[in-house]
Each structure stands twice: as C-alpha cells, then as structure tokens.
Design a protein around this motif. Structure first.
Motif, PDB file in Angstrom:
ATOM      1  N   PRO A  41       0.818  -1.232   0.000  1.00 57.18           N
ATOM      2  CA  PRO A  41       0.000   0.000   0.000  1.00 57.18           C
ATOM      3  C   PRO A  41       0.849   1.278   0.000  1.00 57.18           C
ATOM      4  N   TYR A  42       1.980   1.212   0.702  1.00 54.57           N
ATOM      5  CA  TYR A  42       2.854   2.402   0.728  1.00 54.57           C
ATOM      6  C   TYR A  42       3.413   2.692  -0.666  1.00 54.57           C
ATOM      7  N   LEU A  43       3.798   1.643  -1.374  1.00 54.85           N
ATOM      8  CA  LEU A  43       4.292   1.825  -2.741  1.00 54.85           C
ATOM      9  C   LEU A  43       3.188   2.354  -3.647  1.00 54.85           C
ATOM     10  N   ILE A  48       0.959   6.894  -6.851  1.00 52.98           N
ATOM     11  CA  ILE A  48      -0.098   7.859  -7.181  1.00 52.98           C
ATOM     12  C   ILE A  48       0.394   9.300  -6.979  1.00 52.98           C
ATOM     13  N   ASP A  49       1.000   9.564  -5.821  1.00 52.96           N
ATOM     14  CA  ASP A  49       1.377  10.950  -5.489  1.00 52.96           C
ATOM     15  C   ASP A  49       2.592  11.447  -6.266  1.00 52.96           C
ATOM     16  N   TYR A  63       7.773   1.928 -10.535  1.00 52.84           N
ATOM     17  CA  TYR A  63       7.090   1.566  -9.292  1.00 52.84           C
ATOM     18  C   TYR A  63       6.148   0.370  -9.477  1.00 52.84           C
ATOM     19  N   ILE A  64       5.562   0.263 -10.663  1.00 54.51           N
ATOM     20  CA  ILE A  64       4.726  -0.917 -10.938  1.00 54.51           C
ATOM     21  C   ILE A  64       5.587  -2.181 -10.892  1.00 54.51           C
ATOM     22  N   SER A 278      -3.279  13.260   0.935  1.00 58.54           N
ATOM     23  CA  SER A 278      -3.224  13.183  -0.530  1.00 58.54           C
ATOM     24  C   SER A 278      -4.145  12.067  -1.021  1.00 58.54           C
ATOM     25  N   PHE A 279      -4.362  12.071  -2.348  1.00 59.90           N
ATOM     26  CA  PHE A 279      -5.153  10.992  -2.944  1.00 59.90           C
ATOM     27  C   PHE A 279      -4.447   9.642  -2.745  1.00 59.90           C
ATOM     28  N   GLY A 280      -3.137   9.686  -2.770  1.00 58.98           N
ATOM     29  CA  GLY A 280      -2.368   8.457  -2.525  1.00 58.98           C
ATOM     30  C   GLY A 280      -2.641   7.901  -1.141  1.00 58.98           C
ATOM     31  N   ASP A 281      -2.787   8.798  -0.145  1.00 59.12           N
ATOM     32  CA  ASP A 281      -3.122   8.351   1.217  1.00 59.12           C
ATOM     33  C   ASP A 281      -4.449   7.596   1.235  1.00 59.12           C
TER      34      ASP A 281
END
Length: 583
Positions: A41-43, A48-49, A63-64, A278-281
């Motif tokens: 989830p952190y990755l 995203i951010d 990152y993928i 953030s949206f990533g969060d």
C-alpha cells in the motif's frame, strides 16, 4: 483453566525442540511476510502521489515493477511460511501420537477396564489432529497477523497520523468483541470435544456389538439413544455457528464504518486544501484498513482453532500424564524358564475392599500340566492375569523358577508365557501375520511346520491364498474353531516356557474340539501348562486339578482322587455336568 491451557501449550512447544531450525525459519518468513504485505500500500501511495499525479510514465513503470517484485516476495514468503508451519505441526503431531500410543500400550489392564475405548480412539486420532492445527492454522498464523498489524500501524502513522487516529478509534471495540467472542467460543469448543468423545464411544461400542444389537432387536432402541447423543452434538456445534454469525458481521461493519470515516475525513481535507492528506493516502488507506482489520477479525477465528487445539492437547496430555503404567523395575532378563511356579498367599481385588483371590497358595512343577476348574467368578482367569502381571497383586508373591515375577524385566517375562484365550482376537491381517504377530524371528517355514504339527495346515491351505488369506476385522471370516487353532499356532510358534489355555474349548464344535485336543497335546508337551476349563471332560488327564470356589482353592489332586471324595466339590461339579451332557 487459563493456567492449564498455558501449561498444555508449553508442553506442546517442548516437542518443537528437535525442529528448532525449522521453527526459526517459520519466524523469519512470518516477519518477511508482514513487511512485504504492508509495503505494497505504501508503494501504491508513492506511485499515485509522485508519478501518476504528474504523469511520469517512466517512474510509474518503475514503481509498478517494484510493486510486482514485492508482491512476488510476499507470495513466496506466504508459501514458505504456510508450508514450514504445517510441516512443523505434522512432525510434532507424529511424535506426540507415537509417544501416546507407546504410553497406552504400557498401561495396566485395569485402566482399559474403566476407560471407554471410544474415548482413547478420540484422544489418539481426532484430538491429535487438532493439535496440528495449533501450528498450521493457529499460533504461527496469529503471530504473523500480529506482526502484520504492527507494521501496518507503523506505516499508517508514518504516512498520516490524523487518518491513523481515526482508524485506531474503532479498534478497541473490535478488540473487545474479539475477546468476548474468544471466551464464548472456548466454552463452546470444550462442549463440542466432550460430545465428539461421547459420540465416538457410543458408535464404536454399537458397531463392535452389532450382532447383539440385531439379535435382541435393539435397532430402534439404540437409534433413539444415538439420536439423543447426536442431538447434543448438534446443539454444541450450533453454539459455535451462532457466535460466528454474530461476531463476523460486527467485525465487517466496524471495518466498513472506519473506512467510510477515513474517506470522508480525508476527502474533506483534500477539498479544503490540506496538504497533509493526498489521494495516494486515501488509496493506500483503503488497503491498509483492510490489512489491519482483517487480521484482527481472523485472529479471533484463529484463536478458536488454537483454542480447540489446546483443549485437545489438554485431553491428550491428561492420558500421557496418567500414572497407570505397570511397574517395570525388574533387572532379571528371563531366559527360557524351567517352569516351576508358586503362588504364596496371593490376595487380589479389582475393586478395593472386594477380594477376588483370598490367600491363594499353589505350586506347579516344571513340565507339569495342571487344570484349574470352578464356577464362573471363582477366580480362575484372575490367576493367569496375575502371572502375566496384567494386574498387580494386593499382597503375597508369585515365584517363577525361584524368583519373584516383579524381579523380571516385564517384556522378557511375557515372552516366556503364552496364552490361548476363549475369546480369540485376530487382527484384520493375513493368517501368517496373525500367527507371527509380525515377529521377524519367526519364518514362514516355521509357521507351516508348526501348523502341520498341530493339524491346522490343511484348513489354512483350503482358504483362498492360504497363509496370506486376510481374516478381516477380529477374524470374522473364520469359524470360532478355526480362530482357536490360529491362537494355538500363535502360542506354539512363540516357543513359550509356560503355556496357559483359558477356556480354549468351551465354545467350539465337536470336529474342531478334536483338532484342538490334538493341538493341546502337542503344544503342552514338555512345558509347564495351566489349563482353565469349564468342561471337566477336557482335564481328566491333567497331572493335577485345582478346584476353586469364591477366590479360594477348595480341593486339589488328580481326577481319580477328587472323584472318589464323598460329597467333594469337584465330584458334585463333575457329576452335575456329566448328567447335563447326557440329557
């Protein structure tokens, strides 16, 4: 109860000592699994951010790929963790099962007189398997889940402490619900185990005694009893189902409400320009909340599995801790006995205060054949049970070749004594294996020679596959006379110093009796023999006849001596039996 469970778990863990390297590997994979699972989830948040938001295609692909690698490592860790934990559990269970079986085989006969067979079967099979679940589905899974939760909480607070506080608010309710659920399930599981043992005992006894059930038309009566026991078993399981039906929806609702609050609060902050969220969060937290609440939800279930395993362990260790072993402190290894036997003022009681033998004094000379006769319950069979040390005498002594039987190593003592019982027990195996009992020192040639000598060879060869014919459970494929001949062969090939025949001809036909009389003459020749007989016609030629009544020896002598006594016990017994046989 908690103390007992803690002790039982410690006892189980003692069996993990020979597999310490494997235990360490399980811990290592539990740690790596926790880290890799929480890292995904952190990755995702970083993807995203840092890359998706700014349309960085190269960074996105990197990152993928990184997430794919972490996922691969997580899957590998999950595989090895599950495999090694289950492997460890199965090896521990194997060791406990072997120890339990070895322990049971050393028990006094008195223990088996009092304990239901079904209960011991449950302990040796069902309960042992439940112990394996402590490792495969319980303890290590709980440790792994707790590690995962700690790592997940750490990452949450590192990412966004405000959103993490919202998540933590709902956890005490779930922890409390989990605790209540665990306590309720513990009681329910104990009840289930009790009902399983009762069900096993009932079914085992009825299947074994099916002939009696059908002979006396008790099918419907036994069915009604079975329905009662089965109903109690069903009710015990329904409690488990009820508690599961209540707990898991509560856990799901709490998880969903927490997720809803996080999305609402985080989204509100984003719309208000809060740079901390953030949206990533939000994307990461949808995964992290699931990873935090699901283990806690599953821990309750795994606690139940472990609880059931610990309860099963308590039952198994209850048997292992039983001090019912026959005392085997004798230092003398019995060789081939001459066969002198002496009972000196032997007293014995199966139940304290109710003497079965009341001061027995008896001498048997080497090579002599003596017969013990008397009414049912006189104590005849008890004498041979004591000679084999199936039971310990209350007082007195039993001497063989000048030494107390307690001074002999138990295994070596029993190797020198062979018994042919009235109720012959045969295993679901070949005739050959039932004769040798898989003793590698007895060859097939020895078995055939012995069978020819006592007159059993022809009947064995008339069966399909001869000596390799499978007699099925308890020897149901053979007649009672044939089973008796197999028992004679079993005794004969063991080459005992002392032979005991316990009512060996009381329930067979005339033809089989002739064969067995021949076998008796062959097998008793040259060795000390004790014949317990109901039919007095079979013991007329004995060197000495011992007459028992109510736990005492009332007469002894040869047949012609006893029959000549006016109003003698043996004479009255013989004449009444002779009169019945002639009518």
């Amino acid at each position: 109860m908690k103390v007992l469970q803690s002790i039982s778990l410690k006892k189980v863990m003692q069996y993990a000592k020979p597999y310490q390297s494997r235990l360490y590997m399980v811990v290592v994979f539990a740690v790596t699994l926790s880290v890799f699972a929480a890292l995904r989830p952190y990755l995702l948040k970083q993807t995203i951010d840092a890359y998706l938001k700014v349309h960085d295609k190269e960074g996105l692909l990197y990152y993928i790929g990184l997430m794919a690698a972490v996922l691969t490592l997580e899957v590998a860790s999950q595989f090895y963790f599950t495999y090694w934990a289950s492997w460890l559990g199965q090896d521990i269970v194997k060791d406990i099962r072997e120890k339990l079986f070895r322990h049971i085989t050393k028990f006094r006969m008195k223990y088996f007189d009092l304990e239901p067979v079904g209960k011991l079967v449950t302990r040796s099979v069902t309960d042992i398997e439940s112990i394996a679940s402590i490792f495969s589905q319980g303890l290590f899974m709980i440790v792994s889940d707790l590690m995962k939760m700690v790592v997940v909480l750490g990452i949450m607070f590192y990412m966004n402490w405000k959103l993490s506080c919202i998540v933590v608010l709902g956890m005490p309710i779930l922890v409390y619900a989990t605790r209540v659920f665990q306590q309720k399930m513990k009681v329910a599981f104990e009840e289930v185990r009790n009902q399983v043992a009762a069900l096993n005992t009932f079914v085992q006894e009825r299947v074994t005694g099916m002939k009696i059930v059908q002979l006396f038309n008790r099918e419907e009566i036994e069915l009604e009893k079975f329905k009662e026991i089965n109903s109690l078993h069903n009710k015990a399981w329904l409690k488990n189902i009820l508690y599961n039906s209540i707990f898991f929806p509560i856990a799901d609702i709490l998880s969903s409400l927490t997720l809803g609050l996080v999305v609402w609060y985080g989204g509100w902050n984003i719309m208000n320009g809060d740079t901390m969220t953030s949206f990533g969060d939000l994307f990461a937290y949808t995964m992290l909340i699931s990873m935090l609440f699901n283990p806690l939800r599953q821990i309750a279930d795994k606690f139940n599995v472990m609880q059931m395993g610990i309860i099963a362990a308590e039952r198994v260790f209850e048997v292992l801790d039983k001090d019912e072993l026959i005392q085997d402190s004798g230092a003398i290894v019995a060789g081939h006995f001459k066969g002198d036997i002496e009972f000196k003022d032997v007293r014995f009681s199966y139940i304290k205060g109710e003497e079965v033998l009341k001061g027995i004094n008896l001498k048997v000379k080497a090579g002599e054949t003596i017969a013990i006769v008397g009414a049912t319950g006189a104590g005849k069979s008890t004498i041979i049970n004591l000679l084999n040390r199936f039971y310990e005498i209350d007082s007195g002594s039993i001497i063989v070749d000048g030494s107390n039987i307690n001074e002999f190593d138990l295994d070596s003592l029993r190797r020198q004594i062979a018994i042919v019982l009235q109720d012959v027990f045969l295993f679901a195996d070949t005739i050959s294996n039932n004769i040798t009992l898989n003793n590698p020192d007895i060859s097939r040639e020895d078995v055939i020679a012995a069978a020819q000598k006592i007159g059993a060879h022809d009947f064995i060869m008339s069966l399909p596959n001869g000596y390799d014919y499978n007699v099925k459970e308890r020897g149901v494929m053979l007649s009672s006379g044939q089973r008796q001949l197999i028992a004679f062969l079993r005794a004969y090939v063991s080459n005992p110093s002392i032979l005991i025949l316990d009512e060996a001809t009381s329930s067979i036909d005339t033809y089989s009796e002739e064969l067995i009389q021949k076998a008796t003459e062959t097998i008793t020749k040259g060795r000390t023999s004790i014949v317990i007989a109901h039919r007095l016609a079979t013991v007329i030629n004995a060197d000495k006849i011992i007459v028992m009544d109510k736990g005492q020896i009332v007469e002894e002598g040869k047949h012609y001596e006893l029959i000549s006594k006016a109003e003698g016990y043996y004479k009255n017994l013989y004449e009444s039996q002779f009169a019945v046989e002639n009518n």
